[in-house]
Design a protein around this motif. Structure first.
Motif, mmCIF file in Angstrom:
data_model
loop_
_atom_site.group_PDB
_atom_site.id
_atom_site.type_symbol
_atom_site.label_atom_id
_atom_site.label_comp_id
_atom_site.label_asym_id
_atom_site.label_seq_id
_atom_site.Cartn_x
_atom_site.Cartn_y
_atom_site.Cartn_z
ATOM 1 N N VAL A 1 34.327 -4.401 -33.148
ATOM 2 C CA VAL A 1 34.385 -4.343 -31.567
ATOM 3 C C VAL A 1 35.786 -3.542 -31.189
ATOM 4 O O VAL A 1 35.392 -2.869 -30.281
ATOM 5 C CB VAL A 1 34.562 -5.688 -31.129
ATOM 6 C CG1 VAL A 1 35.088 -5.856 -29.707
ATOM 7 C CG2 VAL A 1 33.030 -6.604 -31.436
ATOM 8 N N LEU A 2 36.752 -3.813 -32.017
ATOM 9 C CA LEU A 2 37.829 -3.288 -31.794
ATOM 10 C C LEU A 2 37.774 -1.545 -31.812
ATOM 11 O O LEU A 2 38.322 -0.655 -31.128
ATOM 12 C CB LEU A 2 39.134 -3.485 -32.566
ATOM 13 C CG LEU A 2 40.536 -2.712 -32.344
ATOM 14 C CD1 LEU A 2 41.120 -2.844 -31.054
ATOM 15 C CD2 LEU A 2 41.354 -3.392 -33.482
ATOM 16 N N THR A 3 37.155 -1.021 -32.867
ATOM 17 C CA THR A 3 36.863 0.247 -33.097
ATOM 18 C C THR A 3 35.910 0.825 -32.072
ATOM 19 O O THR A 3 36.383 1.599 -31.560
ATOM 20 C CB THR A 3 36.324 0.410 -34.724
ATOM 21 O OG1 THR A 3 36.935 -0.251 -35.704
ATOM 22 C CG2 THR A 3 36.089 1.878 -34.822
ATOM 23 N N VAL A 4 34.662 0.258 -31.685
ATOM 24 C CA VAL A 4 33.829 0.730 -30.876
ATOM 25 C C VAL A 4 34.532 0.704 -29.412
ATOM 26 O O VAL A 4 34.172 1.734 -28.615
ATOM 27 C CB VAL A 4 32.672 0.018 -30.622
ATOM 28 C CG1 VAL A 4 31.779 0.146 -29.648
ATOM 29 C CG2 VAL A 4 31.887 -0.085 -31.969
ATOM 30 N N SER A 5 35.571 -0.065 -29.174
ATOM 31 C CA SER A 5 36.044 0.013 -27.853
ATOM 32 C C SER A 5 36.834 1.053 -27.526
ATOM 33 O O SER A 5 37.268 1.332 -26.461
ATOM 34 C CB SER A 5 36.948 -1.357 -27.649
ATOM 35 O OG SER A 5 38.213 -1.281 -28.588
ATOM 36 N N THR A 6 37.108 1.864 -28.368
ATOM 37 C CA THR A 6 37.960 3.142 -28.341
ATOM 38 C C THR A 6 37.085 4.174 -27.340
ATOM 39 O O THR A 6 37.951 5.160 -26.960
ATOM 40 C CB THR A 6 38.509 3.706 -29.730
ATOM 41 O OG1 THR A 6 37.262 4.029 -30.344
ATOM 42 C CG2 THR A 6 39.310 2.833 -30.550
#
Length: 207
Positions: A160-165
C-alpha cells in the motif's frame, strides 16, 4: 515561481530504436534480479541483484526522458515499471526472513495476531498505539480475507505504501505541469532509503 510559470522540457532525442533498446534492457535487468534472488542462498541477496536493480532504475529514468509527448498508455506503463521494480526490491528484503524485520515490527505482529484471534489488541489505554491501530486492523483484515499469515498480511501494508506513490505523480504533475518531472519524482521517492526502510521494517507509521 519560474518552475511553475514555464513548461519544463526534459526530452532526450535519441530515436525510437534507442527507446526500444532501453526498454528491452530494463526487462533483462529485472529478470536477472529475479533469477539471482531465487537462486541465492537463504538470508542473502547477491551483489548482482542490486546491480541489476540499479541498472533497471537507470533505464526507467532514460525511458522517462525519451517520452516525447504525454500519452496515457506510456504513463501507465512507466507506473507499472516503477512499481514492479520497487516491489521486487522491498518484498525480496521483507521475505528474506520468516520473521518480522527489525525490533518494533515484532510487537506490531503480536498486536495484529491478537486482533485476528480475539478481535481486540488488549492494549492498555496509555499504550502508544492504542489511539490509532489502523495499520493493525488493516493487516488483520487482510490476513482474514486473504487467508494470509501475519507476516504476509503485514507485507500488504508495504505494498500500500509503495502504490500510494502514484499520488506523488499526481501532485507534482499538478504543480509543475510536467508529466516527466512528476514521473521522476515518483521514481526517486520509490528508491529513497527512508521509503524503502518503511516498506520493509513495517510499523504503524508505514500505513
Amino acid at each position: 515561481s519560474n518552475l511553475l510559470a514555464n513548461d519544463i522540457d526534459l526530452n532526450l532525442n535519441l530515436g525510437n530504436q534507442a527507446l526500444k533498446t532501453i526498454r528491452i534492457f530494463y526487462w533483462i535487468c529485472t529478470l536477472v534480479a529475479l533469477i539471482s534472488y531465487y537462486q541465492a542462498e537463504p538470508y542473502y541477496r547477491p551483489p548482482i541483484f542490486f546491480v541489476s536493480i540499479s541498472m533497471a532504475v537507470s533505464f526507467i529514468g532514460l525511458d522517462i526522458l525519451l517520452c516525447t509527448y504525454e500519452k496515457n498508455i506510456q504513463i501507465y506503463t512507466l507506473f507499472s515499471k516503477i512499481l514492479i521494480l520497487s516491489l521486487i526490491l522491498r518484498l525480496s528484503a521483507y521475505f528474506i526472513s520468516p520473521h518480522p524485520i527489525g525490533v518494533d515490527p515484532w510487537g506490531h505482529a503480536n498486536l495484529i495476531k491478537d486482533i485476528s484471534i480475539y478481535g481486540t489488541s488488549y492494549l492498555p489505554k496509555h499504550a502508544y498505539y492504542s489511539n490509532y491501530p489502523l495499520m493493525h486492523i488493516y493487516a488483520s483484515t487482510s490476513s482474514l480475507l486473504g487467508n494470509l499469515t501475519t507476516k504476509g498480511a503485514m507485507s500488504i501494508v508495504g505494498v500500500v505504501l509503495t502504490v500510494s506513490t502514484i499520488f506523488v505523480y499526481t501532485a507534482v504533475n499538478k504543480i509543475t505541469n510536467s508529466f516527466q518531472l512528476a514521473l521522476f519524482s515518483m521514481l526517486l521517492i520509490n528508491f529513497s532509503d527512508f521509503h524503502i526502510q518503511w516498506s520493509i521494517q513495517l510499523i504503524a507509521m508505514s500505513f
